[in-house]
Structure formats: structure tokens, C-alpha cells
Design an enzyme around this catalytic site. Structure first.
Site, short mmCIF file in Angstrom:
data_model
loop_
_atom_site.label_atom_id
_atom_site.label_comp_id
_atom_site.label_asym_id
_atom_site.label_seq_id
_atom_site.Cartn_x
_atom_site.Cartn_y
_atom_site.Cartn_z
N SER A 191 5.36 3.82 -4.74
CA SER A 191 4.36 3.31 -3.80
C SER A 191 3.22 3.44 -4.28
CB SER A 191 4.21 4.27 -2.26
OG SER A 191 4.19 5.52 -2.42
N HIS A 219 9.39 0.16 -0.11
CA HIS A 219 8.87 -0.91 -0.45
C HIS A 219 9.62 -2.16 -1.20
CE1 HIS A 219 4.91 1.23 0.04
NE2 HIS A 219 5.52 2.12 -0.20
N LYS A 250 6.92 -1.84 7.13
CA LYS A 250 6.17 -2.31 5.67
C LYS A 250 6.52 -3.84 5.95
CE LYS A 250 5.23 2.11 3.94
NZ LYS A 250 5.83 3.37 3.36
#
Ligand SMILES: *Cc1c(COP(=O)(O)O)cnc(C)c1O
Length: 399
Positions: A191, A219, A250
Site C-alpha cells: 500500500s 489495491h 478503494k
């Protein structure tokens, strides 16, 4: 009369005095964080303190967080189910929208079953504490997300950390371990660094040493792989040993997380994962929005295509000077500055130029590696990236 607080009565500093000193120390070492107040939806164009900025701060990699179709889906979800689930999943909070989303997520990532969690933090706590305990061992990359470390500590399993991406070291730890159950935990896309864990090698290692693998794809989900199916799809790699976790706040643009894997794993989580059992189910309207998000993730290949172009453009234009981009091919593009104060000064300088890029300092990253975490989104334009590169050149010259 009420007696004075014990600590003060004995001449010791009070808790408040101790905390004030610790906070002053944070301030003095450039580590005190400030929250900015966002006055607009999340996106690449934001309003903060009445001023407009171009932002490179969010994990909204596909530009879905304020997408009109998601907003409409949330509205419909609220009209249909109300705004609160009102109970935990095992009581009467497990709503049809949650159930349908779980089935769609499992199909999407190609695993037998999926389970929603309120957040990624809770999903990681839930998986590691439900699957391991005393007598077991958890093996973790040193640069893993904090939630995986907290999970391992809470589990009471033996907690072994290996140097970042050092699979030889991991292999030695696994070979030396006499633990009953072995669980390797890793970020898929790191990250704060943006680099990608070599999933096929990790799986091979786990198979050799009879270990399970928890892959945190916060991610990668939505961004990597064909159709945005995540890091396993990117490598065309999988295994019955794989326990897949991804967040939905996200790239998916909404909120929450899910864990997917073998039916026995997922059913164990339903029964045993404390952050699943002892918490209120997320608002079902979010699941309705997430089903729309999943449709867009799958259909809008152009978002990933455009994002990849922006990443290439940034890396090509931002030639290494005093500061350099870490070797990342993902939307997370860290510009390593070094000192805490300098990283903050660069971030503040950019902000005065109308560009928001967060400075990331220890303990989030190792000492001496404070950085700007540039995160790119499919909602950025080439012009946005060009403007950032120009601004960084200027700041580098002036500082
Ligand atoms: C953001 C993040 C989490 C936590 O997810 P939330 O849904 O925000 O709680 C977990 N792991 C990684 C790698 C993350 O980046």
C-alpha cells in the site's frame, strides 16, 4: 471531599500531562498528523477549506466513488432496505442484497464462496484470528498493512516477519517451523510502495511447506487482471490454499471488504470470526451500490487502460532527480523524499500550487523513507499528470 487523582496526589505527572508531552514530541519530530476537511465528494477535483485542488490522494483508482450510477443505486437501495441493517449477520441483519453481492463476488473472483466484512481491517482481524491461535504460526512480509500485523498479534499465534519480498527468508522460516498450522499473510500490492507480491512463487512455497496464504488485495481488486479480477487473475494463478481478501472502499468506490476461498474456510469465518459475528451488518444500500460498481469494474476496461497510460506517462516524465519514484507499476507511485520535515514541506509546497499529494511518514513507512504517495486514478487526465510533474520539478529546484 473527593480525593485528588492518585497519580497527581503522589507527585507523578497526570495522564493528561504525559499525553501532552508525547504529542509535543510528535510535533517536534514532524510526525503530528493533521486532518484536512474535505468539502466535496472524493475525486481528482476536490474542495478543501473553500479552495479547489487537483488531488492525488485517494484509493478511488477507477473514479467510481462519486459515479452517478452508484449514487443512484445507493438511493434505490436505501428506498428498498432503509439505511441501517439494524442487526448482525447472524441475527437478522443479513439482507438479500448482502447475500446476492457475496454470490456475485465469489463468481467474479472465481472462488467457491465469499463473505462480506464491514471493513478490510476487520476482515483481516477476522481471518487471522479465526484460522490461527496458540501453537500456530503466522508469517508476514515486513511491509504488510498494519491490519495484518494487528491480526497476527491478536491471534496469539507465533508471529514471524520476513524482509520485504524475501521469499528465500520466508522459505527458511517455514522450513524451521514446527507449528501446527502455518499461515502466510501478505499484501498483494503493497500500500505504501506499490510493488506487487510474486503470487505464483508464494503459492509454490506455501504448497511445499503445507501453509495457507492470505492475500490482501486491497489495491489490486478492480485494478489488476483481466476485468479487474485482481492480482490472482493478473498472474493467472490460484490454489485451494489461497484465502483472498479485498476491500470495497478503494477501486470499488464504496465501503467494506470481502474474503473469498474454500467453502470450509468461509463457513468457519461465519461461525468464528469475531469481527464478523459481533458487529452490525453494513447498510444493505452499500451492497446495492457495490453490485453496480462490480458491473462497471467488469465492463469499463477503458478505466484500467487509461490508468495504465497515466502510470506510464508519470514514470516517463518524472525522471529521477534528488527524489525518485519507487519501482512500482501500479497506481501507487511513491516519490521517496527521506526526511519527515522535507516530505511535509514538499507536500505543503504542492498544496500552495493547488495540488494535493499526501506525505507519508513513519510509522506508516520505515524511518528515513518519508515519501509523497502519489496515487493515480482513471479520473485523472494526462494534463493533470503533466501539471504534477511540472510542479514537482519546480519544487525540487526551489528546495
Ligand atoms: C486499506 C487497506 C486495508 C483496510 O481496509 P479498510 O476497508 O479501509 O478497513 C487493509 N489492507 C490493505 C493493504 C489496505 O490498503
Amino acid at each position: 471531599a473527593t480525593p485528588p487523582a492518585l497519580s497527581e496526589s503522589k507527585g507523578h505527572p497526570s495522564l493528561r500531562q504525559v499525553l501532552a508531552e508525547e504529542l509535543a514530541e510528535l510535533e517536534a519530530t514532524g510526525l503530528r498528523r493533521q486532518r484536512r476537511v474535505l468539502e466535496s465528494p472524493q475525486g481528482t477535483r476536490v474542495k478543501v477549506d473553500g479552495r479547489d485542488y487537483i488531488a492525488f490522494c485517494s484509493n478511488d483508482y477507477l473514479g467510481l466513488a462519486a459515479h452517478p450510477e452508484l449514487i443512484e443505486a445507493a438511493r434505490e437501495g436505501a428506498a428498498r432496505y432503509g439505511v441501517g441493517a439494524g442487526a448482525s449477520h447472524l441475527i437478522l441483519g443479513h439482507v438479500a442484497a448482502h447475500h446476492e453481492l457475496e454470490e456475485r463476488l465469489a463468481t467474479f473472483v472465481g472462488l467457491p464462496r465469499a463473505l462480506l466484512f464491514a471493513t478490510g481491517y476487520m476482515a483481516n482481524l477476522g481471518v487471522v484470528t479465526a484460522l490461527t491461535g496458540r501453537g500456530d504460526a503466522v508469517f508476514a512480509d515486513r511491509l504488510n498493512h498494519a491490519s495484518l500485523n494487528d491480526a497476527a498479534l491478536l491471534s496469539r499465534a507465533d508471529f514471524r516477519r520476513y524482509p520485504h519480498l524475501d521469499l528465500a527468508a520466508l522459505g527458511r522460516l517455514l522450513a524451521a517451523s514446527g507449528a501446527r498450522r502455518k499461515l502466510v499473510v501478505t499484501d498483494a500490492v503493497f500500500s505504501m510502495d506499490g510493488d506487487v507480491a510474486p503470487l505464483p512463487d508464494l503459492i509454490a512455497l506455501c504448497e511445499r511447506h503445507d501453509a495457507s496464504l492470505l492475500l490482501d488485495d486491497a489495491h489490486g481488486f478492480g485494478v489488476l487482471g483481466p476485468g479487474g479480477r485482481g492480482t490472482p487473475a493478473h498472474f493467472n494463478s490460484g490454489s485451494p490454499r489461497l484465502i483472498y481478501m479485498a476491500t470495497l472502499g478503494k477501486a470499488a468506490g464504496v465501503f467494506g471488504a470481502f474474503v473469498a476461498g474454500a467453502a470450509e474456510i468461509v463457513e468457519t469465518l461465519v461461525q468464528q470470526a469475531r469481527p464478523y459475528v459481533y458487529t452490525t451488518a453494513a447498510p444493505p444500500m452499500l451492497s446495492v451500490a457495490l453490485m453496480k460498481s462490480l458491473d462497471l469494474i467488469r465492463a469499463d476496461e477503458w478505466r484500467r487502460h487509461h490508468l495504465r497510460n497515466l502510470i506510464a506517462l508519470l514514470r516517463e516524465r518524472l525522471q529521477p532527480g534528488r527524489w525518485r519514484l519507487a519501482p512500482s507499476s501500479t497506481a501507487i507511485q511513491p516519490l521517496v523524499i527521506g526526511g519527515n520535515d522535507e516530505a511535509v514541506a514538499v507536500s505543503e509546497h504542492l498544496a500552495r500550487m493547488g495540488l494535493l499529494v499526501p506525505a507519508i511518514r513513519p510509522p506508516t513507512v520505515p524511518q528515513g523513507s518519508a515519501r509523497l504517495r502519489i496515487s493515480l486514478s482513471a479520473a485523472h487526465s494526462e494534463q493533470d499528470v503533466a501539471q504534477l510533474v511540472e510542479a514537482l520539478r519546480e519544487v525540487e529546484k526551489e528546495s
